[in-house]
Write an enzyme that holds these catalytic residues in place. Structure first.
Site, PDB file in Angstrom:
ATOM      1  N   LYS A 209       0.838  -1.193   0.000  1.00 50.61           N
ATOM      2  CA  LYS A 209       0.000   0.000   0.000  1.00 50.61           C
ATOM      3  C   LYS A 209       0.877   1.248   0.000  1.00 50.61           C
ATOM      4  CE  LYS A 209      -3.269   2.226   2.955  1.00 50.61           C
ATOM      5  NZ  LYS A 209      -3.968   2.159   4.233  1.00 50.61           N
ATOM      6  N   GLU A 215      11.071  -4.627   3.282  1.00 48.39           N
ATOM      7  CA  GLU A 215      11.061  -6.044   2.907  1.00 48.39           C
ATOM      8  C   GLU A 215      10.554  -6.213   1.484  1.00 48.39           C
ATOM      9  OE1 GLU A 215       9.874  -4.712   5.665  1.00 48.39           O
ATOM     10  OE2 GLU A 215      10.095  -6.034   7.400  1.00 48.39           O
ATOM     11  N   GLY A 270      -4.164  -1.953   5.868  1.00 50.51           N
ATOM     12  CA  GLY A 270      -3.441  -3.118   5.333  1.00 50.51           C
ATOM     13  C   GLY A 270      -4.048  -4.433   5.787  1.00 50.51           C
ATOM     14  N   ARG A 271      -4.373  -4.534   7.079  1.00 48.04           N
ATOM     15  CA  ARG A 271      -4.893  -5.798   7.612  1.00 48.04           C
ATOM     16  C   ARG A 271      -6.355  -6.018   7.282  1.00 48.04           C
ATOM     17  NH1 ARG A 271      -3.038  -2.184  11.246  1.00 48.04           N
ATOM     18  NH2 ARG A 271      -4.499  -1.271  12.750  1.00 48.04           N
ATOM     19  N   GLU A 356      -2.310  -6.085  15.770  1.00 48.56           N
ATOM     20  CA  GLU A 356      -1.903  -4.789  15.221  1.00 48.56           C
ATOM     21  C   GLU A 356      -3.045  -3.787  15.396  1.00 48.56           C
ATOM     22  OE1 GLU A 356      -0.798  -3.848  10.920  1.00 48.56           O
ATOM     23  OE2 GLU A 356       1.190  -4.132  11.785  1.00 48.56           O
ATOM     24  N   HIS A 387      -0.981 -32.152  19.482  1.00 44.92           N
ATOM     25  CA  HIS A 387       0.247 -32.896  19.770  1.00 44.92           C
ATOM     26  C   HIS A 387       1.410 -31.963  20.072  1.00 44.92           C
ATOM     27  CE1 HIS A 387      -1.718 -36.646  18.702  1.00 44.92           C
ATOM     28  NE2 HIS A 387      -2.411 -35.891  17.863  1.00 44.92           N
ATOM     29  N   LYS A 507      11.326  -0.266  13.188  1.00 48.03           N
ATOM     30  CA  LYS A 507      11.608  -0.155  11.745  1.00 48.03           C
ATOM     31  C   LYS A 507      12.694   0.890  11.520  1.00 48.03           C
ATOM     32  CE  LYS A 507       7.182  -0.775   9.383  1.00 48.03           C
ATOM     33  NZ  LYS A 507       6.114  -0.027   8.707  1.00 48.03           N
TER      34      LYS A 507
HETATM   35  O1  F6P Z   1       3.733  -3.576   9.900  1.00 51.14           O
HETATM   36  C1  F6P Z   1       3.249  -2.355   9.556  1.00 51.14           C
HETATM   37  C2  F6P Z   1       2.529  -2.358   8.240  1.00 51.14           C
HETATM   38  O2  F6P Z   1       2.312  -1.037   7.896  1.00 51.14           O
HETATM   39  C3  F6P Z   1       1.211  -3.133   8.252  1.00 51.14           C
HETATM   40  O3  F6P Z   1       0.174  -2.427   8.828  1.00 51.14           O
HETATM   41  C4  F6P Z   1       1.022  -3.390   6.803  1.00 51.14           C
HETATM   42  O4  F6P Z   1       0.048  -4.369   6.545  1.00 51.14           O
HETATM   43  C5  F6P Z   1       2.431  -3.811   6.430  1.00 51.14           C
HETATM   44  O5  F6P Z   1       3.271  -2.972   7.203  1.00 51.14           O
HETATM   45  C6  F6P Z   1       2.768  -3.682   4.965  1.00 51.14           C
HETATM   46  O6  F6P Z   1       2.595  -2.383   4.511  1.00 51.14           O
HETATM   47  P1  F6P Z   1       2.574  -2.033   2.978  1.00 51.14           P
HETATM   48  O7  F6P Z   1       1.393  -2.690   2.359  1.00 51.14           O
HETATM   49  O8  F6P Z   1       2.507  -0.556   2.918  1.00 51.14           O
HETATM   50  O9  F6P Z   1       3.859  -2.555   2.373  1.00 51.14           O
END
Ligand code: F6P
Length: 543
Positions: A209, A215, A270-271, A356, A387, A507
């Site tokens: 987003k 990452e 995002g979630r 979150e 288990h 971060k």
């Molecule tokens: O971990 C923080 C966060 O902003 C989440 O809320 C989100 O889902 C994730 O990182 C990924 O964010 P993006 O879609 O902006 O890469």
């Protein structure tokens, strides 16, 4: 008004505390003996879902008091505010309008006086065009070979929703296509996910987003070089990348043509984004019609949440019971155990959704909270979990509340095995509730020296959610059920369930440390940096 509400809330809270003292000694087994119809009174059906909450340590009076608390906290008004697009995410000045994404055609929803439905429909159409093209074998890569591998790169909500939904709906997926999900900045994730794939047949969906997430951008860069190693021409990238994002500038800067970008609006958290273009991989896997069924399932639960009285409202009840367990019974751990291998990523998905959203220490006004907010959510599918951690559930000294999730009909014909699976689900919930006493064990002639080892105290609460069968529609209902339960809890605690400032500090520090590590590989870490422990760790790492 707000102060009045807070006062009221304290009074409802107090009433619940008094009530807790009254019933704290009642056991689940006693509660069932007192009311043989308890399971009837404490269960409800909505759409494809059946919720049984009778194996909790509460009475109908508890439910009435919790409903009172919900009213005093303004839950009905807060629900309406969310659905109406009010900017309830105050700290980011945003609406939380994920429910708009699953509204049926013909409905409208306004944000800043603008009807969002045309652009939502346009976004869905764009997803459908891409998905139909790929499923129909009509999308070719740079060398003309058909696209067969769909690789979603994203993390958090841009990964957990897609991978959970893909695994959950794998039964319905197109087996001619191969789906992979890459999230971890540990490049082993990328390497293992792409090892056996041909770049000529691979399409990357870069899902972010913000399009600033380290990452995701690192993995997208890896993807670019992996492609170019074989395809050599930089212009090949265009045919193998799609972006799902809200950041046009970031997407363009990365080198993906804006015409290949699907939008995620800032009013979709995002979630909460599996119902947006973030769900593109799901739509490609199961087809547009089934994806619409997923959306419709979510909408059915939305409609129920918005319109049905609190006491008969499934997500409200689930949320209120969570409050009761957490804040009054002081059970701060929730195991989510789907008795379905297809739902094996559901606990991980729920961890982000719950923790979150509601892992917060101040209320919406920034005032420090004096009670517990989100409990720890965790889980594994049954029967595997039995288990590993069930010993802890049955006899551990810390109490855990459990949510069992199961399906009446499997998606295969191995009915005997499905019966074994579901018998385990029902048995475990009953065993947790009733336990077994020393007296029962002696009566069963268990050797005296083992009796105390085998005692299970029972009285451990659980909910059971049964769906008819696992379909896109029932999955949609289940997702929305938990989304709204999370909302309900956030509303009672008066917190903002839609921001996540807590993730920023780590971060930011990691960004600076990455730089330091790159520079320090050949030299000592300066004494001025970090605390002694961290410095030593970095030195050990760099040595
Ligand atoms: O971990 C923080 C966060 O902003 C989440 O809320 C989100 O889902 C994730 O990182 C990924 O964010 P993006 O879609 O902006 O890469």
């Amino acid at each position: 008004m707000l102060n009045q509400r807070l006062v009221n809330r304290r009074s409802a809270w107090r009433a619940l505390r008094t009530h807790y003292r009254k019933i704290e000694r009642s056991t689940i087994s006693q509660l069932f003996s007192d009311d043989p119809q308890r399971a009837e009174h404490m269960s409800l059906t909505q759409g494809d879902l059946y919720l049984d909450y009778s194996k909790n340590r509460l009475t109908m009076e508890t439910i009435d008091l919790l409903v009172e608390l919900a009213k005093e906290c303004g839950l009905p008004e807060k629900i309406r505010a969310m659905f109406e697009g009010k900017k309830i995410n105050h700290s980011e000045h945003r609406a939380a309008l994920h429910t708009a994404l699953r509204l049926p055609i013909g409905e409208s929803v306004y944000l800043d006086q603008k009807n969002l439905m045309p652009e939502i429909q346009q976004g869905l159409m764009q997803m459908r065009l891409l998905s139909d093209q790929i499923r129909g074998g009509r999308m070719a890569g740079y060398t003309g070979r058909k696209i067969k591998n769909i690789i979603n790169i994203g993390i958090g909500g841009s990964d957990l929703g897609p991978v959970m939904a893909f695994e959950a709906l794998r039964f319905y997926s197109d087996r001619a296509l191969c789906f992979r999900f890459i999230s971890n900045v540990d490049s082993s994730d990328f390497i293992e996910a792409t090892r056996d794939l041909n770049p000529e047949e691979s399409l990357f969906i870069v899902c972010s987003k913000s399009f600033t997430t380290t990452e995701t951008l690192s993995n997208a860069l890896l993807a670019k070089s992996w492609l170019l190693e074989k395809l050599t021409h930089p212009e090949a990238v265009g045919q193998h990348f799609i972006a799902v994002s809200g950041n046009e500038h970031g997407v363009a800067e990365f080198g993906i043509d804006i015409s290949k970008m699907l939008i995620v609006w800032d009013w979709v958290g995002g979630r909460y984004s599996i119902d947006s273009a973030v769900g593109l991989s799901t739509m490609i896997a199961i087809g547009a019609e089934r994806f619409y069924e997923l959306l419709y399932g979510m909408h059915e639960m939305d409609d129920h949440f918005l319109h049905v009285a609190l006491k008969q409202n499934m997500p409200v009840l689930l949320g209120l019971i969570a409050i009761w367990n957490n804040n009054f019974l002081k059970i701060n751990s929730v195991a989510v155990i789907p008795y379905s291998h297809y739902l094996r990523r559901f606990p991980a998905y729920l961890q982000q959704l719950t923790m979150e959203s509601n892992g917060k220490h101040v209320d919406v006004n920034g005032k420090a909270l004096t009670f517990n907010t989100c409990p720890v959510y965790w889980g594994e599918p049954g029967t595997n979990g039995q288990h590993s951690f069930y010993q802890f559930l049955h006899q551990g000294t810390a109490l855990v509340a459990s949510d069992f999730i199961g399906f009446c009909k499997p998606l295969h014909e191995q009915i005997t095995q499905h019966n074994i699976l579901m018998a385990n689900c029902f048995a475990q919930a009953e065993a947790l509730a009733y336990g077994q006493s020393a007296e029962q064990l002696r009566h069963a002639q268990v050797p005296a020296d083992l009796v105390l080892h085998q005692v299970c105290s029972g009285n451990r609460p659980s909910n059971t959610i049964l769906a008819k069968t696992l379909t896109p529609g029932s999955l949609g209902q289940l997702i929305a059920l938990y989304e709204h339960s999370v909302f309900t809890q956030g509303a009672i605690w008066n917190i903002n369930s839609f921001d996540q400032w807590g993730v920023e500090l780590g971060k930011q520090m990691a960004k600076e440390m990455t730089q330091e590590l790159q520079e320090s590989l050949n030299q000592a870490i300066p004494d001025s940096l970090h605390n002694g422990s961290t410095r030593k760790l970095m030195q050990y790492y760099c040595a």
